[in-house]
Design a protein around this motif. Sequence first.
Motif, mmCIF file in Angstrom:
data_model
loop_
_atom_site.group_PDB
_atom_site.id
_atom_site.type_symbol
_atom_site.label_atom_id
_atom_site.label_comp_id
_atom_site.label_asym_id
_atom_site.label_seq_id
_atom_site.Cartn_x
_atom_site.Cartn_y
_atom_site.Cartn_z
ATOM 1 N N LEU A 166 75.269 129.013 28.326
ATOM 2 C CA LEU A 166 76.135 129.563 29.370
ATOM 3 C C LEU A 166 75.303 130.139 30.520
ATOM 4 O O LEU A 166 74.186 130.625 30.324
ATOM 5 C CB LEU A 166 77.041 130.660 28.793
ATOM 6 C CG LEU A 166 78.367 130.194 28.168
ATOM 7 C CD1 LEU A 166 78.110 129.305 26.964
ATOM 8 C CD2 LEU A 166 79.220 131.396 27.780
ATOM 9 N N SER A 167 75.877 130.111 31.715
ATOM 10 C CA SER A 167 75.247 130.710 32.890
ATOM 11 C C SER A 167 75.474 132.213 32.882
ATOM 12 O O SER A 167 76.271 132.732 32.084
ATOM 13 C CB SER A 167 75.844 130.124 34.170
ATOM 14 O OG SER A 167 77.205 130.543 34.310
ATOM 15 N N ASN A 168 74.804 132.924 33.778
ATOM 16 C CA ASN A 168 74.990 134.375 33.865
ATOM 17 C C ASN A 168 76.447 134.735 34.134
ATOM 18 O O ASN A 168 76.991 135.679 33.554
ATOM 19 C CB ASN A 168 74.111 134.970 34.970
ATOM 20 C CG ASN A 168 72.643 134.970 34.594
ATOM 21 O OD1 ASN A 168 72.289 134.735 33.440
ATOM 22 N ND2 ASN A 168 71.786 135.237 35.558
ATOM 23 N N THR A 169 77.080 133.985 35.031
ATOM 24 C CA THR A 169 78.482 134.256 35.361
ATOM 25 C C THR A 169 79.381 134.070 34.149
ATOM 26 O O THR A 169 80.256 134.898 33.861
ATOM 27 C CB THR A 169 78.943 133.344 36.506
ATOM 28 O OG1 THR A 169 78.128 133.581 37.656
ATOM 29 C CG2 THR A 169 80.402 133.618 36.859
ATOM 30 N N GLU A 170 79.156 132.978 33.417
ATOM 31 C CA GLU A 170 79.971 132.701 32.225
ATOM 32 C C GLU A 170 79.748 133.742 31.137
ATOM 33 O O GLU A 170 80.693 134.171 30.463
ATOM 34 C CB GLU A 170 79.646 131.304 31.698
ATOM 35 C CG GLU A 170 80.104 130.179 32.623
ATOM 36 C CD GLU A 170 79.516 128.835 32.262
ATOM 37 O OE1 GLU A 170 80.110 127.808 32.617
ATOM 38 O OE2 GLU A 170 78.431 128.809 31.622
ATOM 39 N N ILE A 171 78.508 134.183 30.977
ATOM 40 C CA ILE A 171 78.217 135.232 29.991
ATOM 41 C C ILE A 171 78.935 136.512 30.371
ATOM 42 O O ILE A 171 79.531 137.192 29.527
ATOM 43 C CB ILE A 171 76.700 135.470 29.890
ATOM 44 C CG1 ILE A 171 76.015 134.245 29.275
ATOM 45 C CG2 ILE A 171 76.393 136.713 29.041
ATOM 46 C CD1 ILE A 171 74.498 134.289 29.333
ATOM 47 N N GLY A 172 78.876 136.854 31.667
ATOM 48 C CA GLY A 172 79.546 138.068 32.138
ATOM 49 C C GLY A 172 81.040 138.031 31.876
ATOM 50 O O GLY A 172 81.637 139.034 31.476
ATOM 51 N N GLU A 173 81.633 136.855 32.086
ATOM 52 C CA GLU A 173 83.077 136.727 31.852
ATOM 53 C C GLU A 173 83.419 136.914 30.381
ATOM 54 O O GLU A 173 84.415 137.554 30.043
ATOM 55 C CB GLU A 173 83.555 135.356 32.339
ATOM 56 C CG GLU A 173 83.543 135.214 33.857
ATOM 57 C CD GLU A 173 83.828 133.792 34.312
ATOM 58 O OE1 GLU A 173 83.890 132.891 33.440
ATOM 59 O OE2 GLU A 173 83.972 133.571 35.533
ATOM 60 N N ALA A 178 79.217 142.714 34.500
ATOM 61 C CA ALA A 178 78.884 142.213 35.827
ATOM 62 C C ALA A 178 77.707 141.245 35.704
ATOM 63 O O ALA A 178 76.869 141.384 34.813
ATOM 64 C CB ALA A 178 78.500 143.369 36.747
ATOM 65 N N THR A 179 77.648 140.273 36.623
ATOM 66 C CA THR A 179 76.551 139.299 36.574
ATOM 67 C C THR A 179 75.196 139.992 36.677
ATOM 68 O O THR A 179 74.231 139.609 36.002
ATOM 69 C CB THR A 179 76.708 138.270 37.716
ATOM 70 O OG1 THR A 179 77.970 137.621 37.588
ATOM 71 C CG2 THR A 179 75.603 137.228 37.662
ATOM 72 N N GLY A 180 75.129 141.029 37.497
ATOM 73 C CA GLY A 180 73.879 141.781 37.636
ATOM 74 C C GLY A 180 73.459 142.435 36.334
ATOM 75 O O GLY A 180 72.259 142.532 36.027
ATOM 76 N N THR A 181 74.432 142.891 35.560
ATOM 77 C CA THR A 181 74.126 143.499 34.263
ATOM 78 C C THR A 181 73.586 142.455 33.300
ATOM 79 O O THR A 181 72.638 142.709 32.545
ATOM 80 C CB THR A 181 75.392 144.146 33.664
ATOM 81 O OG1 THR A 181 75.900 145.116 34.587
ATOM 82 C CG2 THR A 181 75.085 144.831 32.335
ATOM 83 N N VAL A 182 74.175 141.263 33.329
ATOM 84 C CA VAL A 182 73.677 140.172 32.482
ATOM 85 C C VAL A 182 72.232 139.847 32.840
ATOM 86 O O VAL A 182 71.368 139.705 31.966
ATOM 87 C CB VAL A 182 74.551 138.907 32.636
ATOM 88 C CG1 VAL A 182 73.952 137.742 31.843
ATOM 89 C CG2 VAL A 182 75.975 139.182 32.181
ATOM 90 N N LYS A 183 71.945 139.736 34.145
ATOM 91 C CA LYS A 183 70.581 139.443 34.589
ATOM 92 C C LYS A 183 69.608 140.517 34.133
ATOM 93 O O LYS A 183 68.482 140.216 33.713
ATOM 94 C CB LYS A 183 70.537 139.311 36.116
ATOM 95 C CG LYS A 183 71.237 138.079 36.648
ATOM 96 C CD LYS A 183 71.264 138.048 38.159
ATOM 97 C CE LYS A 183 69.890 137.884 38.755
ATOM 98 N NZ LYS A 183 69.944 137.752 40.235
ATOM 99 N N ALA A 184 70.049 141.782 34.180
ATOM 100 C CA ALA A 184 69.185 142.881 33.742
ATOM 101 C C ALA A 184 68.890 142.775 32.252
ATOM 102 O O ALA A 184 67.752 142.993 31.807
ATOM 103 C CB ALA A 184 69.844 144.219 34.070
ATOM 104 N N HIS A 185 69.920 142.428 31.476
ATOM 105 C CA HIS A 185 69.713 142.250 30.033
ATOM 106 C C HIS A 185 68.706 141.128 29.770
ATOM 107 O O HIS A 185 67.801 141.278 28.944
ATOM 108 C CB HIS A 185 71.035 141.916 29.333
ATOM 109 C CG HIS A 185 71.885 143.117 29.035
ATOM 110 N ND1 HIS A 185 71.406 144.220 28.360
ATOM 111 C CD2 HIS A 185 73.189 143.384 29.299
ATOM 112 C CE1 HIS A 185 72.368 145.109 28.228
ATOM 113 N NE2 HIS A 185 73.467 144.625 28.795
#
Length: 213
Positions: A166-173, A178-185
């Motif tokens: 999954l992409s960052n956006t899909e993971i966030g959903e 938030a997508t930024g939180t996923v990227k930080a993780h």
Amino acid sequence: MIRVLIADDETLMRAGIRLILENDPEITVVAEASDGREAVELSRAHGVDVALLDIRMPGGDGLRAAEQIAASTNVVMLTTFGEDSYVAQALKVGATGFLLKDTPPQELINAVRKAARGEPILAPQITKRLIEKHLTAPDDRSSARRKIDALTAAERSVLELVGEGLSNTEIGEQLFMATGTVKAHISRILPKLGCANRVQAAIVAHDAGLTRS
């Protein structure tokens, strides 16, 4: 601007890729190399964001070059050969992804944009098939499980979905983040696992049994 290096021993191939990429106003080709050794030197000299490397080049192939620069540059391998073994080797040395040279122009541009964000350039089903066929060995499982012990519960949930492609956006959903939180993780997950990119993290997730397949 996304700073790109193109490495291929064929001058016309480099020129064609440059022409395609520079149609995008946010992409600039800062260097061209004709072999792997030159690719390593130019990548380091120009602070390249994305390196497009041919698998087979005289004077040092793309796989060796990728191994040397993948820690600091997002590497996408280019080849006319579609065999899984080449894809597997590219991922093992830290490449972000893999493209055939006959990839349509817009797909090539999109791939460079994705690579610059550190996202894998492989369809999820291809990634899973390669992991299962080439990259997983019984001895890897216990090592992978030890690695994920260092993750928090939230990081483990993110890693599971990275493993599913999954992409960052899909993971966030899915995780209501938030997508930024996923990227930080993900930025914290990679060093904990000793991984250079998301594809390698997906391999760890698979080996540890986090994914469904």
